[in-house]
Motif scaffolding. Structure first.
Motif, PDB file in Angstrom:
ATOM      1  N   SER A   2       0.852  -1.191   0.000  1.00 45.55           N
ATOM      2  CA  SER A   2       0.000   0.000   0.000  1.00 45.55           C
ATOM      3  C   SER A   2       0.887   1.240   0.000  1.00 45.55           C
ATOM      4  O   SER A   2       1.243   1.757  -1.062  1.00 45.55           O
ATOM      5  CB  SER A   2      -0.927  -0.033   1.220  1.00 45.55           C
ATOM      6  OG  SER A   2      -1.647   1.149   1.370  1.00 45.55           O
ATOM      7  N   GLU A  57       1.583  -9.204  -1.523  1.00 42.34           N
ATOM      8  CA  GLU A  57       0.375  -8.439  -1.186  1.00 42.34           C
ATOM      9  C   GLU A  57      -0.833  -9.380  -1.270  1.00 42.34           C
ATOM     10  O   GLU A  57      -0.989 -10.105  -2.248  1.00 42.34           O
ATOM     11  CB  GLU A  57       0.235  -7.257  -2.160  1.00 42.34           C
ATOM     12  CG  GLU A  57      -1.121  -6.602  -2.240  1.00 42.34           C
ATOM     13  CD  GLU A  57      -1.621  -5.970  -0.930  1.00 42.34           C
ATOM     14  OE1 GLU A  57      -0.882  -5.205  -0.299  1.00 42.34           O
ATOM     15  OE2 GLU A  57      -2.775  -6.253  -0.553  1.00 42.34           O
ATOM     16  N   SER A  64      -1.029   9.169  10.176  1.00 38.93           N
ATOM     17  CA  SER A  64      -0.218   7.952  10.151  1.00 38.93           C
ATOM     18  C   SER A  64       0.388   7.663   8.783  1.00 38.93           C
ATOM     19  O   SER A  64       1.364   6.916   8.688  1.00 38.93           O
ATOM     20  CB  SER A  64      -1.034   6.755  10.636  1.00 38.93           C
ATOM     21  OG  SER A  64      -2.321   6.780  10.097  1.00 38.93           O
TER      22      SER A  64
HETATM   23  C1  LIG Z   1     -10.952   5.182   7.375  1.00 44.15           C
HETATM   24  C2  LIG Z   1      -9.550   5.655   7.408  1.00 44.15           C
HETATM   25  C3  LIG Z   1      -9.272   6.999   7.289  1.00 44.15           C
HETATM   26  C4  LIG Z   1      -7.946   7.440   7.333  1.00 44.15           C
HETATM   27  N1  LIG Z   1      -7.701   8.762   7.224  1.00 44.15           N
HETATM   28  C5  LIG Z   1      -6.420   9.190   7.238  1.00 44.15           C
HETATM   29  C6  LIG Z   1      -6.116  10.566   7.105  1.00 44.15           C
HETATM   30  O1  LIG Z   1      -7.008  11.412   7.027  1.00 44.15           O
HETATM   31  N2  LIG Z   1      -4.809  10.942   7.089  1.00 44.15           N
HETATM   32  C7  LIG Z   1      -3.801  10.029   7.188  1.00 44.15           C
HETATM   33  O2  LIG Z   1      -2.619  10.409   7.119  1.00 44.15           O
HETATM   34  N3  LIG Z   1      -4.041   8.731   7.329  1.00 44.15           N
HETATM   35  C8  LIG Z   1      -5.330   8.296   7.374  1.00 44.15           C
HETATM   36  N4  LIG Z   1      -5.595   6.964   7.523  1.00 44.15           N
HETATM   37  C9  LIG Z   1      -4.483   6.038   7.763  1.00 44.15           C
HETATM   38  C10 LIG Z   1      -3.763   5.597   6.493  1.00 44.15           C
HETATM   39  O3  LIG Z   1      -4.633   4.940   5.617  1.00 44.15           O
HETATM   40  C11 LIG Z   1      -2.615   4.666   6.920  1.00 44.15           C
HETATM   41  O4  LIG Z   1      -1.834   5.283   7.907  1.00 44.15           O
HETATM   42  C12 LIG Z   1      -1.715   4.325   5.755  1.00 44.15           C
HETATM   43  O5  LIG Z   1      -2.448   3.768   4.698  1.00 44.15           O
HETATM   44  C13 LIG Z   1      -0.649   3.372   6.279  1.00 44.15           C
HETATM   45  O6  LIG Z   1      -0.001   2.743   5.237  1.00 44.15           O
HETATM   46  P1  LIG Z   1       0.583   1.271   5.416  1.00 44.15           P
HETATM   47  O7  LIG Z   1       1.209   0.958   4.116  1.00 44.15           O
HETATM   48  O8  LIG Z   1       1.385   1.209   6.662  1.00 44.15           O
HETATM   49  O9  LIG Z   1      -0.677   0.339   5.701  1.00 44.15           O
HETATM   50  P2  LIG Z   1      -1.987   0.089   4.842  1.00 44.15           P
HETATM   51  O10 LIG Z   1      -2.302   1.249   3.959  1.00 44.15           O
HETATM   52  O11 LIG Z   1      -3.042  -0.360   5.789  1.00 44.15           O
HETATM   53  O12 LIG Z   1      -1.611  -1.110   3.880  1.00 44.15           O
HETATM   54  C14 LIG Z   1      -1.404  -2.416   4.290  1.00 44.15           C
HETATM   55  C15 LIG Z   1      -1.310  -3.299   3.056  1.00 44.15           C
HETATM   56  O13 LIG Z   1      -1.031  -4.616   3.481  1.00 44.15           O
HETATM   57  C16 LIG Z   1      -1.897  -5.508   2.793  1.00 44.15           C
HETATM   58  N5  LIG Z   1      -2.063  -6.692   3.605  1.00 44.15           N
HETATM   59  C17 LIG Z   1      -2.846  -6.863   4.702  1.00 44.15           C
HETATM   60  N6  LIG Z   1      -2.724  -8.102   5.170  1.00 44.15           N
HETATM   61  C18 LIG Z   1      -1.850  -8.738   4.358  1.00 44.15           C
HETATM   62  C19 LIG Z   1      -1.333 -10.061   4.339  1.00 44.15           C
HETATM   63  N7  LIG Z   1      -1.713 -10.981   5.210  1.00 44.15           N
HETATM   64  N8  LIG Z   1      -0.425 -10.366   3.377  1.00 44.15           N
HETATM   65  C20 LIG Z   1      -0.040  -9.460   2.429  1.00 44.15           C
HETATM   66  N9  LIG Z   1      -0.529  -8.201   2.417  1.00 44.15           N
HETATM   67  C21 LIG Z   1      -1.420  -7.848   3.369  1.00 44.15           C
HETATM   68  C22 LIG Z   1      -3.164  -4.715   2.597  1.00 44.15           C
HETATM   69  O14 LIG Z   1      -3.976  -5.267   1.566  1.00 44.15           O
HETATM   70  C23 LIG Z   1      -2.596  -3.352   2.256  1.00 44.15           C
HETATM   71  O15 LIG Z   1      -2.327  -3.238   0.880  1.00 44.15           O
HETATM   72  C24 LIG Z   1      -6.902   6.506   7.508  1.00 44.15           C
HETATM   73  C25 LIG Z   1      -7.183   5.146   7.618  1.00 44.15           C
HETATM   74  C26 LIG Z   1      -8.500   4.723   7.576  1.00 44.15           C
HETATM   75  C27 LIG Z   1      -8.771   3.264   7.720  1.00 44.15           C
END
Ligand SMILES: Cc1cc2nc3c(=O)[nH]c(=O)nc-3n(C[C@H](O)[C@H](O)[C@H](O)COP(=O)(O)OP(=O)(O)OC[C@H]3O[C@@H](n4cnc5c(N)ncnc54)[C@H](O)[C@@H]3O)c2cc1C
Length: 403
Positions: free
Chosen positions: A9, A30, A297
């Motif tokens: 992501s 993913e 985040s």
């Molecule tokens: C409703 C909502 C509103 C938000 N609003 C804001 C905002 O206004 N401002 C802000 O900065 N942030 C916001 N966020 C937070 C933001 O979306 C996250 O902080 C950000 O996307 C984090 O990125 P990441 O890559 O760490 O995790 P994520 O974006 O959660 O990505 C995780 C990835 O891992 C994959 N995955 C999950 N399990 C597995 C598995 N078992 N095997 C392989 N892949 C897997 C998922 O499919 C996904 O692609 C919001 C979140 C939500 C839910």
């Protein structure tokens, strides 16, 4: 060194970008069947994250996809709707801020990394052994030097390595639901909403998006009883919590019944003291989500990935030393984000009508100030509103690959 990243992501592809640059061999697995392209919700990139995006040469393409949601129109009881210029609020919070849909950002990051890193979709890790052998739901077992969980708040790698999620999560008293709905109000650059004590409903659309998002936020005195995969129960809870609310809410709830993209979760903060064990570490929401919606985040995820890659390059092949340095570098930002998010969760869904009035009024006051004055006021407290801009990044990019 061979690195396996779980999650494609935000944090995963940023990490893949930098590790590939430092000449690590990178594989990203993913769970979703294909790269993210549309949908998700709006996320924020504040100054340090924009600096990382700039170092990746992606500033212009990211800017070309901004949501353009610059106005908030908020209703409260029978009072006249209040309009807030969000640009002034963002300018007060950061000198360099972009709001973009999460999946647009994910697509940009995937496109920037898909040639250098190997991406495997529709698969998930099932076990990680101490010597780096990894098994998958579908693919054959493979061996890696380092395994990184970038798989979000409900991280699979974290569960496999540190145990059940419940031991590390703190519920912040609120719930969030995001639903894809038709843009039937023809919104363009605005979010419209209604607030009452303990509940807020809103709808927004964004540039480069054909539909809109309904956003529901609410408080409960106790955690709700539901299974995270039980969408029927989640929709029922949503209907109950927003029953009797006026304006467009009945229509948004009806749309929530029809939609195929329905998200419902508690606003939960992760509190792990360390993010690394053996050859495994965590990055982004998987390791230190301060709370979705409330803590910026996404910026933390981008910065965390950049630092982790930089420290791995600095110490390779000693990943123990790299993980320790990564945790030292990001620790303060994580702790400050947690503190900020806990306060923001209270502000986001005010418990009383008076609190709601006070928050709308505060936003109006920032709106009424010239931008420079809002910025000057905010600068007095870098630990709160200018939390992100207070972070200074090390320039790892001059470092040569050692892997
Ligand atoms: C409703 C909502 C509103 C938000 N609003 C804001 C905002 O206004 N401002 C802000 O900065 N942030 C916001 N966020 C937070 C933001 O979306 C996250 O902080 C950000 O996307 C984090 O990125 P990441 O890559 O760490 O995790 P994520 O974006 O959660 O990505 C995780 C990835 O891992 C994959 N995955 C999950 N399990 C597995 C598995 N078992 N095997 C392989 N892949 C897997 C998922 O499919 C996904 O692609 C919001 C979140 C939500 C839910």
């Amino acid at each position: 060194m061979r690195v396996l990243i779980s999650g494609a992501s935000i944090a995963g592809p940023v990490l893949a970008y930098w590790l590939s640059k430092y000449r690590f061999e990178v594989t990203v697995v993913e769970r979703a069947p294909s790269p993210r392209k549309t949908g998700g919700h709006a996320v924020d990139l504040f100054r340090p994250a924009m600096q990382v995006v700039g170092k990746m040469g992606l500033r212009e393409v990211v800017r070309s996809k901004v949501t353009g949601t610059d106005t908030l129109v908020m209703r409260r009881g029978n009072a006249k709707p209040v309009t807030v210029d969000l640009r002034k609020v963002y300018t007060a919070a950061s000198d360099d801020h972009v709001e973009i849909m999460r999946d647009h950002l994910a697509e940009i990051l995937y496109d920037a990394t898909s040639r250098e890193a190997e991406y495997v979709f529709a698969d998930s890790i099932t076990s990680i052994s101490a010597d780096g052998e990894v098994t998958f739901e579908h693919g054959p077992p493979r061996r890696f030097d380092v395994i990184v969980g970038a798989d979000g708040l409900h991280s699979n790698v974290r569960s496999l390595t540190f145990g059940p999620e419940a031991s590390f999560t703190t519920w912040l008293g609120t719930y969030v639901s995001v639903v894809s709905v038709p843009n039937y109000l023809g919104l363009n650059g605005a979010m419209e909403g209604i607030g009452q004590a303990g509940r807020i409903a809103a709808i927004y659309s964004a540039a480069h998006m054909d539909d809109a998002r309904a956003l529901f936020l609410f408080r409960t005195p106790e955690p709700l009883d539901y299974h995270y995969r039980d969408v029927v129960r989640q929709k029922q809870l949503l209907r109950q919590r927003f029953a009797g609310m006026g304006w467009e809410v009945p229509r948004l709830l009806a749309a929530a019944e029809e939609t195929e993209t329905f998200y419902f979760d508690s606003i939960t903060q992760l509190r792990l003291d360390t993010w690394s064990r053996g050859r495994v570490t965590l990055v982004g929401d998987a390791g230190y989500c301060p709370g979705p919606v409330v803590g910026g985040s996404t910026s933390l995820a981008v910065v965390g990935a950049y630092i982790l890659a930089g420290e791995l390059a600095r110490y390779a092949p000693d990943y123990h030393a790299a993980f320790a340095a990564y945790e030292r570098e990001i620790g303060d930002y994580v702790r400050r984000s947690r503190g900020f998010a806990a306060g923001a969760a209270n502000m986001l869904v005010p418990a009383s009508e008076f609190h709601l009035w006070a928050i709308v009024r505060a936003a109006q006051l920032i709106d009424a100030l010239p931008a420079w004055a809002g910025r000057a006021l905010a600068k007095f407290n870098a630990k709160t509103i200018r939390l992100h801009d207070a972070i200074e990044l090390e320039d790892y990019t001059t470092r040569q690959a050692t892997s």
